[in-house]
Write a protein that holds these residues in place. Structure first.
Motif, PDB file in Angstrom:
ATOM      1  N   THR A 224       0.833  -1.200   0.000  1.00 51.04           N
ATOM      2  CA  THR A 224       0.000   0.000   0.000  1.00 51.04           C
ATOM      3  C   THR A 224       0.867   1.248   0.000  1.00 51.04           C
ATOM      4  N   LEU A 225       0.644   2.087  -0.998  1.00 50.78           N
ATOM      5  CA  LEU A 225       1.334   3.372  -1.089  1.00 50.78           C
ATOM      6  C   LEU A 225       0.310   4.442  -0.713  1.00 50.78           C
ATOM      7  N   LYS A 226       0.339   4.850   0.549  1.00 47.83           N
ATOM      8  CA  LYS A 226      -0.703   5.763   0.998  1.00 47.83           C
ATOM      9  C   LYS A 226      -0.195   7.185   1.202  1.00 47.83           C
ATOM     10  N   TYR A 227       0.869   7.362   1.974  1.00 47.06           N
ATOM     11  CA  TYR A 227       1.312   8.706   2.326  1.00 47.06           C
ATOM     12  C   TYR A 227       2.662   9.013   1.705  1.00 47.06           C
ATOM     13  N   GLY A 228       2.770  10.226   1.133  1.00 52.53           N
ATOM     14  CA  GLY A 228       4.022  10.682   0.572  1.00 52.53           C
ATOM     15  C   GLY A 228       4.988  11.133   1.644  1.00 52.53           C
ATOM     16  N   LYS A 229       6.167  11.542   1.205  1.00 47.85           N
ATOM     17  CA  LYS A 229       7.239  11.875   2.140  1.00 47.85           C
ATOM     18  C   LYS A 229       6.911  13.113   2.984  1.00 47.85           C
ATOM     19  N   LEU A 230       6.196  14.094   2.429  1.00 48.19           N
ATOM     20  CA  LEU A 230       5.836  15.276   3.217  1.00 48.19           C
ATOM     21  C   LEU A 230       4.919  14.897   4.374  1.00 48.19           C
ATOM     22  N   LEU A 231       3.910  14.096   4.083  1.00 43.63           N
ATOM     23  CA  LEU A 231       2.976  13.689   5.140  1.00 43.63           C
ATOM     24  C   LEU A 231       3.663  12.789   6.157  1.00 43.63           C
ATOM     25  N   GLU A 232       4.503  11.874   5.680  1.00 40.03           N
ATOM     26  CA  GLU A 232       5.203  11.000   6.621  1.00 40.03           C
ATOM     27  C   GLU A 232       6.042  11.822   7.599  1.00 40.03           C
ATOM     28  N   THR A 233       6.664  12.890   7.103  1.00 40.42           N
ATOM     29  CA  THR A 233       7.437  13.771   7.977  1.00 40.42           C
ATOM     30  C   THR A 233       6.525  14.482   8.976  1.00 40.42           C
ATOM     31  N   ALA A 234       5.372  14.948   8.492  1.00 33.83           N
ATOM     32  CA  ALA A 234       4.430  15.643   9.382  1.00 33.83           C
ATOM     33  C   ALA A 234       3.934  14.718  10.483  1.00 33.83           C
ATOM     34  N   PHE A 235       3.780  13.442  10.165  1.00 36.66           N
ATOM     35  CA  PHE A 235       3.262  12.495  11.161  1.00 36.66           C
ATOM     36  C   PHE A 235       4.261  12.269  12.303  1.00 36.66           C
ATOM     37  N   THR A 236       5.542  12.579  12.072  1.00 34.02           N
ATOM     38  CA  THR A 236       6.538  12.391  13.130  1.00 34.02           C
ATOM     39  C   THR A 236       6.560  13.559  14.126  1.00 34.02           C
ATOM     40  N   GLN A 237       5.878  14.627  13.794  1.00 36.32           N
ATOM     41  CA  GLN A 237       5.839  15.782  14.687  1.00 36.32           C
ATOM     42  C   GLN A 237       4.854  15.523  15.829  1.00 36.32           C
ATOM     43  N   PRO A 238       4.929  16.313  16.889  1.00 39.11           N
ATOM     44  CA  PRO A 238       3.970  16.158  17.995  1.00 39.11           C
ATOM     45  C   PRO A 238       2.532  16.215  17.479  1.00 39.11           C
ATOM     46  N   ASP A 239       1.708  15.266  17.932  1.00 42.92           N
ATOM     47  CA  ASP A 239       0.297  15.127  17.538  1.00 42.92           C
ATOM     48  C   ASP A 239       0.139  14.760  16.064  1.00 42.92           C
ATOM     49  N   GLY A 240       1.260  14.393  15.424  1.00 39.76           N
ATOM     50  CA  GLY A 240       1.169  13.992  14.016  1.00 39.76           C
ATOM     51  C   GLY A 240       0.292  12.765  13.817  1.00 39.76           C
ATOM     52  N   GLU A 241       0.273  11.873  14.833  1.00 39.06           N
ATOM     53  CA  GLU A 241      -0.574  10.686  14.719  1.00 39.06           C
ATOM     54  C   GLU A 241      -2.054  11.061  14.656  1.00 39.06           C
ATOM     55  N   GLN A 242      -2.417  12.168  15.294  1.00 35.77           N
ATOM     56  CA  GLN A 242      -3.814  12.625  15.229  1.00 35.77           C
ATOM     57  C   GLN A 242      -4.171  13.041  13.801  1.00 35.77           C
ATOM     58  N   LEU A 243      -3.215  13.675  13.123  1.00 36.56           N
ATOM     59  CA  LEU A 243      -3.440  14.058  11.726  1.00 36.56           C
ATOM     60  C   LEU A 243      -3.564  12.823  10.850  1.00 36.56           C
ATOM     61  N   ARG A 244      -2.678  11.843  11.099  1.00 32.21           N
ATOM     62  CA  ARG A 244      -2.775  10.597  10.327  1.00 32.21           C
ATOM     63  C   ARG A 244      -4.125   9.923  10.533  1.00 32.21           C
ATOM     64  N   GLN A 245      -4.569   9.839  11.790  1.00 34.62           N
ATOM     65  CA  GLN A 245      -5.834   9.181  12.079  1.00 34.62           C
ATOM     66  C   GLN A 245      -6.989   9.913  11.416  1.00 34.62           C
TER      67      GLN A 245
END
Length: 781
Positions: A224-245
């Protein structure tokens, strides 16, 4: 500058540049066709700009970096302009063809092996069929490889399908998946363009949530190719998992709508739903509207590095499904809008898009205009692309020598279906090149279509050896179902679409894998209709095979109307690329099979359809001359020649010919000189007649092109002669004979669903018996 000498960062930069160019050329090709070319009939030309945009990244990565010359690709139909743009950059497509996209002589609406010039591997257009075609081509590749039928130098390639997510609504895709599982399919990639939009709206979330599970169920790897590199980087930031969810939970329809609304829309929705998370607020503050839109639309299927990572991470032969999350219309003004499938950029929108791409007026077709990389960088990169390294990749194979005559069974009584089995069995008993190159296939009706003897001698094909359990346990059976890589029969389940796609793949082996095969597929004649779309698809690609359809017509008798065919002779006449025959006697069948094996290999040949019967008929004791054999191939011969000026002729075809013979014997008592014409192919006769009409009056030097066979055959009859035609099929298949010389025709045949019964009762009920023929003659006069 070879591909291998580039640093990864350089390769990525050039691929992103080419991605921009591919997006531009595909969009401009469609725009030019719809807005800048004269429109004489007022019809919309179309071209699917949004569907092209969603696959621009994936196709750029594949064609310019990932694919090798031995790989073969079925392109999503609506991404045809992307394919043509890529081939244009390779030098295999012309500007003139692009300017005439969807016009006569131009690049085709959907990739076509026979109509396009730019090295199309598999025609697509009827959605879902091109997808499944790659699976059956993978089976053929293994068949050829394991039997050493090619030149021995070709590496094993991947069969790749670029799949629109809505194509997975097509049932034939899942029929093929099951067949692939049974045959241990390998070296197969299906890349799903999951842009979540179809022709009429947005793809259902719940349905597609099960797609990965279905592939895994039949042994595929799912990437599965879901998230690009920009989003993957954003998900590593604080509360990034909330954005992913939040994105994971976002319904397709809402996500698509926000894509269309842009940065302000994203900001409003995320602030409303995630404002309680400081980390998300910080992400929003770090991005202006344009940057936020880039972030939130950074799906992996539109991210070049993510795509490369996924493709280059698979190095074995396990069948693999890549689910590539993309945005329909990515980079275009109407990205995400639910109506964008058939949408076209307006003149103003195109002007803005053109400016954003850095394209100056007059440079629209330039290969490298608007790019920051120089031609000196890009052209060597294109030349070194592995897929393009050998230029065009269509292969050739020598023709298989066909004996002057095939074995002819000498039974005094036989059906054409029995004769077919015996002819094949006699071929199988030898070790000729013809016997080696024949490969048979059938949808679970192998024995009942008389392929049993062939399979007993030649075996079932499989990747690995497996003995027949009944034989091992000494259980008596007429069938020897031994599986081996040396086998020459591919047994299929009951799915006619699979049969025709398997035939299509085998019938292109000489052009795709450099190995000539002579495929034979058998099925029950009425069930041609169940796979007709796939049959048409196979013929459209100019695939070469022999289709043996048996039993046919109400002559099947006790089987009843559900298994009795009616209109298949019309299919034989109407289907381009398929020459149809319906022999009456086994000696005719042997001649036609020999002709078929030769015709399948000719540049201007095609596939052949033999409509056979289970009715056992007394076989004529005759030695056919070369001229008579030619008449059988050409479509008809006089069983009883008419006297000059005769006023009556009976024309019969196939299993009902004995009734015509009996009727003729009665008719000549009252009408001396009446003729009896036996047809083997109304298809061939009709085609030659039309060709003669078109060429009438033309000459080559001083030689007139002359009359067609049917014109010559009917010439002895008087101009006012009456013709009674009879066949076990729709009467329209023969009623055209009246137009050849303006003679009145009384057609007999089947117009309604049959029923169970024996042959005498059914022939009497449906007016196919000798009494009905005699009565038709009386009515005609």
């Amino acid at each position: 500058m070879g591909m291998t000498t580039l640093a990864p960062i350089q390769r990525l930069r050039l691929l992103r540049e080419l991605e921009r160019k591919v997006l531009w050329l595909s969009a401009w090709t469609i725009h030019h066709a719809n807005h800048l070319r004269p429109n004489r009939d007022g019809l919309k030309v179309g071209g699917h700009q949004a569907s092209c945009a969603s696959l621009a990244t994936v196709m750029t990565a594949l064609y310019f970096s990932v694919l090798r010359p031995e790989d073969r690709v079925a392109v999503k139909p609506h991404a045809s302009p992307v394919f043509h743009a890529i081939q244009y950059l390779f030098g295999h497509q012309t500007r003139e063809k692009l300017e005439r996209f969807r016009a006569l002589g131009g690049a085709q609406s959907y990739p076509s092996r026979t109509k396009d010039i730019d090295d199309v591997d598999f025609s697509t257009g009827s959605v879902g069929l091109g997808v499944a075609m790659t699976l059956f081509s993978s089976i053929v590749q293994d068949y050829v490889r394991l039997k050493n039928l090619g030149d021995g130098e070709r590496p094993t390639g991947r069969m790749v399908a670029l799949v629109g997510d809505a194509e997975l609504d097509e049932g034939n895709v899942f029929e093929a998946l099951l067949e692939g599982w049974k045959h241990d399919v390998r070296n197969l990639w299906w890349v799903i363009d999951y842009n979540r939009q179809s022709l009429d709206g947005v793809v259902n979330d719940r349905l597609f949530g099960r797609i990965g599970e279905m592939f895994e169920l039949v042994g595929w790897r799912v990437v599965t190719l879901k998230y690009g590199k920009l989003l993957e980087t954003a998900f590593t930031q604080p509360d990034g998992e909330q954005l992913r969810q939040w994105i994971d939970d976002c319904p397709n329809s809402l996500y698509s709508a926000l894509v269309f609304k842009g940065g302000a829309g994203w900001r409003e929705a995320l602030t409303r739903d995630l404002n309680q998370y400081p980390g998300v607020r910080r992400i929003l503050d770090q991005h202006d509207d344009a940057a936020l839109h880039r972030l939130m639309t950074n799906l992996a299927g539109n991210d070049m590095q993510a795509v490369l990572d996924a493709f280059e991470g698979v190095n074995d032969d396990t069948p693999t499904c890549f689910i590539a999350y993309t945005i329909k219309g990515q980079g275009l003004p109407f990205a995400g809008h639910k109506d964008n499938h058939s949408g076209l950029m307006t003149l103003d929108q195109m002007a803005g898009f053109k400016q954003g791409m850095g394209i100056a007026d007059g440079q629209e077709w330039d290969k490298f205009a608007g790019l920051t990389a120089t031609p000196a960088e890009l052209q060597p990169f294109l030349d070194a692309a592995p897929f393009n390294a050998q230029g065009k990749r269509r292969t050739t194979a020598p023709q298989v020598a066909i004996p002057a005559a095939l074995p002819r069974p000498t039974d005094k009584k036989s059906s054409t279906q029995e004769g077919f089995g015996k002819i094949l069995n006699a071929i199988a008993a030898g070790d000729s090149e013809l016997a080696r190159r024949i490969v048979t296939t059938s949808p679970d009706v192998t024995v009942s279509t008389n392929l049993g003897a062939w399979v007993n001698r030649r075996g079932l094909w499989a990747h690995t050896e497996a003995e027949d359990v009944f034989r091992e346990l000494k259980v008596v059976s007429a069938q020897l179902w031994r599986k081996t890589p040396r086998g020459q029969h591919i047994e299929l389940g009951i799915a006619e679409n699979n049969l025709f796609l398997q035939l299509a793949a085998m019938g292109l082996s000489h052009q795709i894998f450099g190995a000539r095969l002579l495929p034979i597929g058998t099925l029950y004649d009425p069930f041609i209709a169940r796979g007709l779309d796939a049959l048409n698809y196979a013929c459209y690609q100019d695939s070469r095979f022999m289709l043996v359809a048996t039993p046919s017509g109400v002559t099947l008798a006790p089987e009843g109307g559900a298994h009795q065919s009616i209109h298949t002779p019309l299919i034989g006449i109407g289907q381009p690329g398929l020459l149809s025959y319906e022999p009456t006697y086994v000696d005719e069948l042997a001649i036609l099979m020999r002709h078929g094996f030769d015709y399948m290999q000719q540049d201007k040949g095609g596939s052949i359809y033999l409509r056979l019967s289970t009715r056992s008929l007394p076989q004529p004791e005759r030695t056919l001359s070369a001229e008579q054999e030619a008449d059988i191939v050409n479509g008809a011969y006089w069983y009883a020649a008419p006297e000059a000026g005769a006023d009556i002729a009976v024309v019969a075809m196939g299993a009902v010919t004995p009734e015509a013979i009996a009727a003729h014997e009665s008719i000549v008592r009252d009408f001396a000189g009446a003729g009896l014409l036996v047809l083997t192919s109304p298809d061939r006769l009709h085609a030659d007649w039309l060709a003669a009409q078109r060429n009438r009056g033309r000459t080559i030097g001083l030689v007139d092109r002359g009359a067609s066979p049917i014109e010559r055959l009917l010439a002895p009859l008087s101009r006012d002669a009456r013709i009674v035609t009879v066949l076990d099929g729709h009467p329209l298949a023969l009623s055209w004979l009246g137009s050849v010389r303006g003679q009145r025709v009384v057609p007999l045949g089947i117009e309604h669903f049959g029923q169970s019964g024996d042959i005498p009762d059914l022939y009497r009920t449906y007016k196919l018996d000798s009494a009905a023929i005699i009565d038709a003659v009386a009515r005609a006069l």
